[in-house]
Enzyme design. Structure first.
Site, PDB file in Angstrom:
ATOM      1  N   HIS A  13       0.868  -1.194   0.000  1.00  0.00           N
ATOM      2  CA  HIS A  13       0.000   0.000   0.000  1.00  0.00           C
ATOM      3  C   HIS A  13       0.895   1.232   0.000  1.00  0.00           C
ATOM      4  O   HIS A  13       1.462   1.605   1.032  1.00  0.00           O
ATOM      5  CB  HIS A  13      -0.911   0.016   1.232  1.00  0.00           C
ATOM      6  CG  HIS A  13      -1.914   1.131   1.215  1.00  0.00           C
ATOM      7  ND1 HIS A  13      -3.275   0.910   1.360  1.00  0.00           N
ATOM      8  CD2 HIS A  13      -1.769   2.462   1.062  1.00  0.00           C
ATOM      9  CE1 HIS A  13      -3.904   2.072   1.302  1.00  0.00           C
ATOM     10  NE2 HIS A  13      -3.013   3.035   1.128  1.00  0.00           N
ATOM     11  N   HIS A  15       1.615   5.347  -1.685  1.00  0.00           N
ATOM     12  CA  HIS A  15       1.314   6.545  -2.484  1.00  0.00           C
ATOM     13  C   HIS A  15       2.630   7.164  -2.924  1.00  0.00           C
ATOM     14  O   HIS A  15       3.477   7.474  -2.073  1.00  0.00           O
ATOM     15  CB  HIS A  15       0.540   7.572  -1.656  1.00  0.00           C
ATOM     16  CG  HIS A  15      -0.758   7.060  -1.110  1.00  0.00           C
ATOM     17  ND1 HIS A  15      -1.955   7.211  -1.764  1.00  0.00           N
ATOM     18  CD2 HIS A  15      -1.041   6.371   0.025  1.00  0.00           C
ATOM     19  CE1 HIS A  15      -2.924   6.649  -1.051  1.00  0.00           C
ATOM     20  NE2 HIS A  15      -2.399   6.133   0.042  1.00  0.00           N
ATOM     21  N   ASN A  41      -5.056   7.275  -6.120  1.00  0.00           N
ATOM     22  CA  ASN A  41      -5.816   8.500  -5.806  1.00  0.00           C
ATOM     23  C   ASN A  41      -5.079   9.764  -6.228  1.00  0.00           C
ATOM     24  O   ASN A  41      -4.845  10.666  -5.429  1.00  0.00           O
ATOM     25  CB  ASN A  41      -6.194   8.548  -4.309  1.00  0.00           C
ATOM     26  CG  ASN A  41      -4.980   8.578  -3.385  1.00  0.00           C
ATOM     27  OD1 ASN A  41      -3.905   8.104  -3.739  1.00  0.00           O
ATOM     28  ND2 ASN A  41      -5.152   9.137  -2.205  1.00  0.00           N
ATOM     29  N   LYS A  99      -9.234  -0.203  -6.114  1.00  0.00           N
ATOM     30  CA  LYS A  99      -9.360   0.372  -4.774  1.00  0.00           C
ATOM     31  C   LYS A  99     -10.721   1.015  -4.586  1.00  0.00           C
ATOM     32  O   LYS A  99     -11.154   1.844  -5.389  1.00  0.00           O
ATOM     33  CB  LYS A  99      -8.261   1.422  -4.583  1.00  0.00           C
ATOM     34  CG  LYS A  99      -8.275   2.154  -3.260  1.00  0.00           C
ATOM     35  CD  LYS A  99      -7.520   1.410  -2.165  1.00  0.00           C
ATOM     36  CE  LYS A  99      -7.674   2.097  -0.815  1.00  0.00           C
ATOM     37  NZ  LYS A  99      -6.593   3.045  -0.522  1.00  0.00           N
ATOM     38  N   HIS A 136     -10.525   1.122   1.395  1.00  0.00           N
ATOM     39  CA  HIS A 136     -10.369   2.119   2.460  1.00  0.00           C
ATOM     40  C   HIS A 136     -11.580   1.948   3.366  1.00  0.00           C
ATOM     41  O   HIS A 136     -12.684   2.370   3.018  1.00  0.00           O
ATOM     42  CB  HIS A 136     -10.287   3.548   1.915  1.00  0.00           C
ATOM     43  CG  HIS A 136     -10.056   4.551   3.009  1.00  0.00           C
ATOM     44  ND1 HIS A 136      -8.847   5.159   3.229  1.00  0.00           N
ATOM     45  CD2 HIS A 136     -10.883   4.998   3.997  1.00  0.00           C
ATOM     46  CE1 HIS A 136      -8.932   5.944   4.295  1.00  0.00           C
ATOM     47  NE2 HIS A 136     -10.165   5.871   4.774  1.00  0.00           N
ATOM     48  N   HIS A 173      -4.825  -0.682   5.732  1.00  0.00           N
ATOM     49  CA  HIS A 173      -4.411   0.108   6.907  1.00  0.00           C
ATOM     50  C   HIS A 173      -5.392  -0.001   8.078  1.00  0.00           C
ATOM     51  O   HIS A 173      -5.990   0.985   8.498  1.00  0.00           O
ATOM     52  CB  HIS A 173      -4.158   1.572   6.549  1.00  0.00           C
ATOM     53  CG  HIS A 173      -5.169   2.217   5.634  1.00  0.00           C
ATOM     54  ND1 HIS A 173      -6.529   2.218   5.860  1.00  0.00           N
ATOM     55  CD2 HIS A 173      -5.001   2.866   4.459  1.00  0.00           C
ATOM     56  CE1 HIS A 173      -7.130   2.868   4.893  1.00  0.00           C
ATOM     57  NE2 HIS A 173      -6.243   3.261   4.021  1.00  0.00           N
ATOM     58  N   ASP A 246       1.320   2.557   3.595  1.00  0.00           N
ATOM     59  CA  ASP A 246       0.473   3.724   3.365  1.00  0.00           C
ATOM     60  C   ASP A 246       1.304   5.006   3.425  1.00  0.00           C
ATOM     61  O   ASP A 246       0.792   6.066   3.790  1.00  0.00           O
ATOM     62  CB  ASP A 246      -0.702   3.787   4.336  1.00  0.00           C
ATOM     63  CG  ASP A 246      -1.787   4.752   3.870  1.00  0.00           C
ATOM     64  OD1 ASP A 246      -1.798   5.131   2.681  1.00  0.00           O
ATOM     65  OD2 ASP A 246      -2.624   5.148   4.707  1.00  0.00           O
TER      66      ASP A 246
HETATM   67  O1  DOR Z   1      -3.639   9.395   5.543  1.00  0.00           O
HETATM   68  C1  DOR Z   1      -3.976   9.099   4.420  1.00  0.00           C
HETATM   69  N1  DOR Z   1      -3.367   9.635   3.347  1.00  0.00           N
HETATM   70  N2  DOR Z   1      -4.986   8.251   4.248  1.00  0.00           N
HETATM   71  C2  DOR Z   1      -5.487   8.002   3.031  1.00  0.00           C
HETATM   72  O2  DOR Z   1      -6.408   7.234   2.950  1.00  0.00           O
HETATM   73  C3  DOR Z   1      -4.976   8.709   1.838  1.00  0.00           C
HETATM   74  C4  DOR Z   1      -3.599   9.134   2.040  1.00  0.00           C
HETATM   75  C5  DOR Z   1      -3.146  10.126   0.986  1.00  0.00           C
HETATM   76  O3  DOR Z   1      -3.322   9.877  -0.202  1.00  0.00           O
HETATM   77  O4  DOR Z   1      -2.579  11.150   1.373  1.00  0.00           O
HETATM   78 ZN    ZN Z   2      -3.416   5.015   1.447  1.00  0.00          ZN
END
Ligand code: DOR
Ligand code: ZN
Length: 344
Positions: A13, A15, A41, A99, A136, A173, A246
């Site tokens: 997971h 980003h 995202n 997702k 999520h 998460h 995450d």
């Molecule tokens: O804390 C988070 N940040 N939770 C999420 O679900 C998205 C993520 C983000 O993309 O910054």
């Molecule tokens: Zn995330």
């Protein structure tokens, strides 16, 4: 034990954003992990196979020479996704998951799903084609922020798992004892990823001497009983719990703000933070399964062929990393020392 050697781990997971941010964060992950499941995202979100493949190419361009790191891609589910997109995704060979962001639940979730029934045909196709659903797991709206995960289990996830028993689902998460218990009690098609911050911190970390924006993520940190339940789950030997950082980079100005973004950046120490936690509870012998074996097995992939080593050696996390021009990235544990170091 002063050196820990384990099968190279994967981050299930992650980003990494897009554009200039890629060059700042992808090398941290590529240094440690063999693969990572990239979250979709972006603004706008990654909703088609073509977009995911183009995004994959941009990520690969940011991987340092000599690294064999592979990004694994996911699609962002919307109310309008055609079920045929699932076939295109699966047939591409590079997209392994889609997702579910409940609309309004988190960062860039505006285009997310407004009612689960709207994506039933897509979930049916995912179930038959073997594309994993990443979730999520929080309801949006008026529910108390600390109850949103628990309510999601009752209102959305339990019925969903009953309706699509062959669908592989990753409850992402997880942050509560209820979520850990839900996964434990579910069948073999339900698993969970767990972040370093939810294993290392409870919600007091948000208010230690003042408001701590770099500890704010979603789902928000919970009370100590929940943290202990997560630690128990990841060190229990249950193969349906695995590593997903995450890691969610946001430039400093957007975190240290009157309305700060949610997300903790942890890729700079994406395995070291977990080593510290497992070491603290005398469970280092369970780290490899959690970090390197369980996730791959759940996704139907082989473990990575090579190994990494960590050394018991203290190092200080930088106060910030370069990120966007004039706007750096403050990592988890900035300026503090960590007890495990990645060996060169
Ligand atoms: O804390 C988070 N940040 N939770 C999420 O679900 C998205 C993520 C983000 O993309 O910054
Ligand atoms: Zn995330």
């Amino acid at each position: 034990m002063n050196t820990l050697t384990l099968t190279r781990p994967d981050d299930w997971h992650l980003h990494v954003r897009d554009g200039a941010a890629l060059a700042a964060v992808v090398p941290h992950t590529a240094e440690r992990f063999g693969r990572a499941l990239i979250m979709p995202n972006l603004k706008p979100p990654v909703v088609t196979t073509a977009q995911a493949l183009a995004y994959r190419d941009r990520i690969l361009a940011a991987v340092p020479a000599g690294s064999s790191f592979q990004p694994l891609m996911s699609l962002y589910l919307t109310d309008n996704m055609p079920a045929d997109e699932i076939d295109r995704a699966k047939d591409s060979g590079h997209i392994i998951a889609a997702k579910l962001y409940p609309a309004g639940a988190t960062t860039n979730s505006d285009a997310g799903v407004t009612a689960i029934e709207k994506i039933h045909p897509v979930l049916e196709r995912m179930e038959s084609r073997g594309l994993v659903l990443c979730v999520h797991g929080e309801v949006a709206g008026d529910v108390d922020a600390f109850d949103r995960e628990r309510v999601f289990i009752e209102k959305v996830l339990s019925p969903l798992v009953r309706r699509f028993p062959a669908l592989k689902v990753v409850f992402e998460h997880i942050t509560t004892a209820e979520a850990a218990q839900f996964v434990r009690a579910a069948g073999g098609n339900v698993a969970a990823s767990v972040t370093p911050q939810h294993l290392l911190f409870n919600r007091n970390a948000l208010f230690a001497g003042g408001i701590r924006p770099h500890h704010y993520c979603l789902p928000v940190l919970k009370r100590e009983t929940h943290r202990l339940a997560l630690v128990e789950a990841v060190t229990s030997g249950n193969s349906r719990f695995f590593l997903g950082t995450d890691s969610a980079p946001h430039a400093r100005s957007t975190k240290e703000a009157s309305c700060g973004c949610a997300g903790c950046y942890s890729s700079h120490a994406g395995i070291e933070l977990y080593a510290e936690l497992f070491d603290s509870v005398g469970a280092l012998d369970r780290l490899e399964a959690f970090a390197s074996l369980n996730g791959a097995a759940f996704y139907g992939l082989q473990p990575n062929p090579d190994k990494i080593s960590l050394q018991r050696e203290s190092w200080t996390v930088p106060a910030a990393y370069d990120y966007l021009p004039g706007d750096p990235l403050v990592p988890l544990r900035a300026g503090e020392s960590l007890g495990w170091k990645l060996a060169a």
